[in-house]
Write a protein that holds these residues in place. Structure first.
Motif, PDB file in Angstrom:
ATOM      1  N   LYS A 174     -23.066  35.626  30.284  1.00 46.14           N
ATOM      2  CA  LYS A 174     -22.779  37.346  29.620  1.00 46.14           C
ATOM      3  C   LYS A 174     -21.395  38.111  30.800  1.00 46.14           C
ATOM      4  CE  LYS A 174     -26.319  36.565  27.439  1.00 46.14           C
ATOM      5  NZ  LYS A 174     -28.588  37.428  27.146  1.00 46.14           N
ATOM      6  N   ILE A 175     -21.615  37.710  30.890  1.00 48.17           N
ATOM      7  CA  ILE A 175     -20.235  38.706  32.264  1.00 48.17           C
ATOM      8  C   ILE A 175     -19.042  38.776  32.008  1.00 48.17           C
ATOM      9  CG2 ILE A 175     -20.072  39.397  34.626  1.00 48.17           C
ATOM     10  CD1 ILE A 175     -23.015  37.755  35.878  1.00 48.17           C
ATOM     11  N   ASN A 176     -18.580  39.691  31.889  1.00 45.64           N
ATOM     12  CA  ASN A 176     -17.051  39.018  31.614  1.00 45.64           C
ATOM     13  C   ASN A 176     -15.818  39.176  32.507  1.00 45.64           C
ATOM     14  OD1 ASN A 176     -17.715  39.899  28.951  1.00 45.64           O
ATOM     15  ND2 ASN A 176     -17.593  42.095  28.893  1.00 45.64           N
ATOM     16  N   ILE A 177     -15.767  38.245  33.103  1.00 35.91           N
ATOM     17  CA  ILE A 177     -15.067  37.876  34.368  1.00 35.91           C
ATOM     18  C   ILE A 177     -13.397  37.719  33.547  1.00 35.91           C
ATOM     19  CG2 ILE A 177     -14.279  36.349  36.203  1.00 35.91           C
ATOM     20  CD1 ILE A 177     -17.383  35.422  36.098  1.00 35.91           C
ATOM     21  N   GLU A 178     -12.412  38.945  34.069  1.00 34.76           N
ATOM     22  CA  GLU A 178     -10.898  38.921  33.805  1.00 34.76           C
ATOM     23  C   GLU A 178     -10.243  37.667  34.296  1.00 34.76           C
ATOM     24  OE1 GLU A 178      -9.486  42.296  34.934  1.00 34.76           O
ATOM     25  OE2 GLU A 178     -10.694  43.856  34.798  1.00 34.76           O
ATOM     26  N   SER A 179      -9.138  36.754  33.514  1.00 37.13           N
ATOM     27  CA  SER A 179      -9.126  35.795  34.062  1.00 37.13           C
ATOM     28  C   SER A 179      -7.922  35.795  34.997  1.00 37.13           C
ATOM     29  CB  SER A 179      -8.009  34.861  33.180  1.00 37.13           C
ATOM     30  OG  SER A 179      -7.196  36.639  32.858  1.00 37.13           O
ATOM     31  N   ASP A 180      -8.302  37.134  35.950  1.00 36.34           N
ATOM     32  CA  ASP A 180      -7.118  37.252  36.862  1.00 36.34           C
ATOM     33  C   ASP A 180      -7.329  37.001  38.163  1.00 36.34           C
ATOM     34  OD1 ASP A 180      -7.343  39.519  36.506  1.00 36.34           O
ATOM     35  OD2 ASP A 180      -5.360  40.297  37.233  1.00 36.34           O
ATOM     36  N   LYS A 181      -9.099  37.710  37.967  1.00 40.64           N
ATOM     37  CA  LYS A 181     -10.041  37.749  39.402  1.00 40.64           C
ATOM     38  C   LYS A 181     -11.304  36.960  39.407  1.00 40.64           C
ATOM     39  CE  LYS A 181      -9.957  43.248  38.795  1.00 40.64           C
ATOM     40  NZ  LYS A 181     -10.537  44.079  38.749  1.00 40.64           N
ATOM     41  N   GLN A 182     -11.234  36.361  40.494  1.00 40.36           N
ATOM     42  CA  GLN A 182     -12.837  35.417  41.398  1.00 40.36           C
ATOM     43  C   GLN A 182     -13.377  36.074  41.235  1.00 40.36           C
ATOM     44  OE1 GLN A 182     -10.956  32.647  44.324  1.00 40.36           O
ATOM     45  NE2 GLN A 182     -12.974  31.141  43.682  1.00 40.36           N
ATOM     46  N   TYR A 183     -14.712  36.013  40.979  1.00 35.13           N
ATOM     47  CA  TYR A 183     -15.777  36.373  41.843  1.00 35.13           C
ATOM     48  C   TYR A 183     -16.802  35.583  41.911  1.00 35.13           C
ATOM     49  CZ  TYR A 183     -14.409  40.638  39.050  1.00 35.13           C
ATOM     50  OH  TYR A 183     -13.864  41.933  38.973  1.00 35.13           O
ATOM     51  N   TYR A 184     -17.582  35.884  42.476  1.00 33.98           N
ATOM     52  CA  TYR A 184     -18.830  34.638  43.358  1.00 33.98           C
ATOM     53  C   TYR A 184     -20.290  35.341  42.782  1.00 33.98           C
ATOM     54  CZ  TYR A 184     -14.443  34.458  47.075  1.00 33.98           C
ATOM     55  OH  TYR A 184     -13.754  34.259  47.856  1.00 33.98           O
ATOM     56  N   ILE A 185     -20.817  33.996  42.322  1.00 39.47           N
ATOM     57  CA  ILE A 185     -22.318  34.211  41.516  1.00 39.47           C
ATOM     58  C   ILE A 185     -23.250  33.609  42.504  1.00 39.47           C
ATOM     59  CG2 ILE A 185     -23.942  33.836  39.143  1.00 39.47           C
ATOM     60  CD1 ILE A 185     -20.686  35.730  39.561  1.00 39.47           C
TER      61      ILE A 185
END
Length: 274
Positions: A174-185
């Motif tokens: 459900k997290i909104n991750i922006e397409s131009d950013k990379q997040y580590y889960i």
């Protein structure tokens, strides 16, 4: 950004009187480094960060900073959390003056801040440390749970690069991750790791079992990231290792096994190990 997909959350060494054993802690990190580990989480997991006083954390931070080979060749992540925000800020200020690669922001146990209070807490720590930061949500241990809306707000803050989620795994979807950013889960530990990677979007690991078998856990994790399956014998060995430490008191089991192998991690702070 952090390059290593896998880090090991190292236990803190204590003497028999439960006082801090800095040398034992650093020697364990060196042992992992010699085995090829290139990222560790110090004072951020295994349930010990809240047992350490601010003074003890600063002593440990200073000692690690003197280990130039480790600091220059490893991504060292340092846990920042406290039941008192001012102490967390003070630790973060000291970390800002070091070569620590990133911080892990944990939330206060027991007092259950509101979501807005948690946001302010996070912002203050970020402002003090000026380091890249991973959020750490572990409601089973703290009694506090970051809501999805709060996570989405926090991920928009400068220097937040991901989250270590030890609560409800479906929350990640459900997290909104922006397409131009990379997040580590990050998965917090190995339990349920196959499902978290295959079905819930987890892409990094904060490992506990890697303290005992760093190469084996890394290989297993990399196979899972590729969507492949381990061979039968290797998978059975992995299950046996996880059963060894996750059955009962995790930290007690982990230190008992490490000590039996000749390392000096000492005791757990009571009541653990009673």
């Amino acid at each position: 950004m952090l390059k290593e997909e896998y880090h090991i959350a190292v236990p803190t060494a204590f003497y028999s009187d439960e006082s801090l054993n800095v040398e034992g802690t650093i020697n364990h990190i060196k042992h992992l480094y010699q085995k090829g580990v290139r990222s560790v989480l110090v004072c951020g997991s295994t349930g010990e960060q809240h047992s350490l006083s601010l003074g003890e954390k600063l002593i440990l931070l200073e000692a690690i900073g003197k280990e130039q080979e480790l600091v220059n060749n490893m991504e060292i992540i340092f846990g920042v959390a406290s039941i008192r925000q001012k102490e967390a800020e003070e630790l973060a200020k000291h970390i800002s003056k070091t070569n620590i690669a990133a911080i892990l922001i944990g939330y206060p146990p027991y007092i259950k801040p509101s979501q807005e209070e948690a946001i302010r807490y996070t912002e203050k720590i970020l402002s003090s440390s000026k380091k890249q930061a991973i959020l750490y949500n572990n409601p089973a241990r703290t009694g506090f749970d970051l809501e999805v809306d709060t996570i989405n707000k926090l991920l928009n803050l400068k220097n937040i690069i991901g989250i270590k989620e030890a609560g409800e795994k479906s929350k990640i979807e459900k997290i909104n991750i922006e397409s131009d950013k990379q997040y580590y889960i990050y998965a917090g530990g190995e339990q349920g790791l196959e499902d978290k990677i295959a079905h819930h979007g987890f892409n990094r690991l904060s490992s506990i079992a890697g303290n005992l078998d760093p190469e084996g856990i890394r290989n297993w994790f990399e196979v899972l990231l590729k969507g492949q399956n381990h061979r039968g014998e290797e998978l059975e060995e992995m299950k046996n290792l996880l059963d060894t430490i996750y059955a009962g008191s995790l930290l007690v089991n982990l230190k008992k096994e490490l000590n039996s192998r000749g390392e000096d991690l000492g005791v757990c702070r009571s009541p653990l190990g009673n």
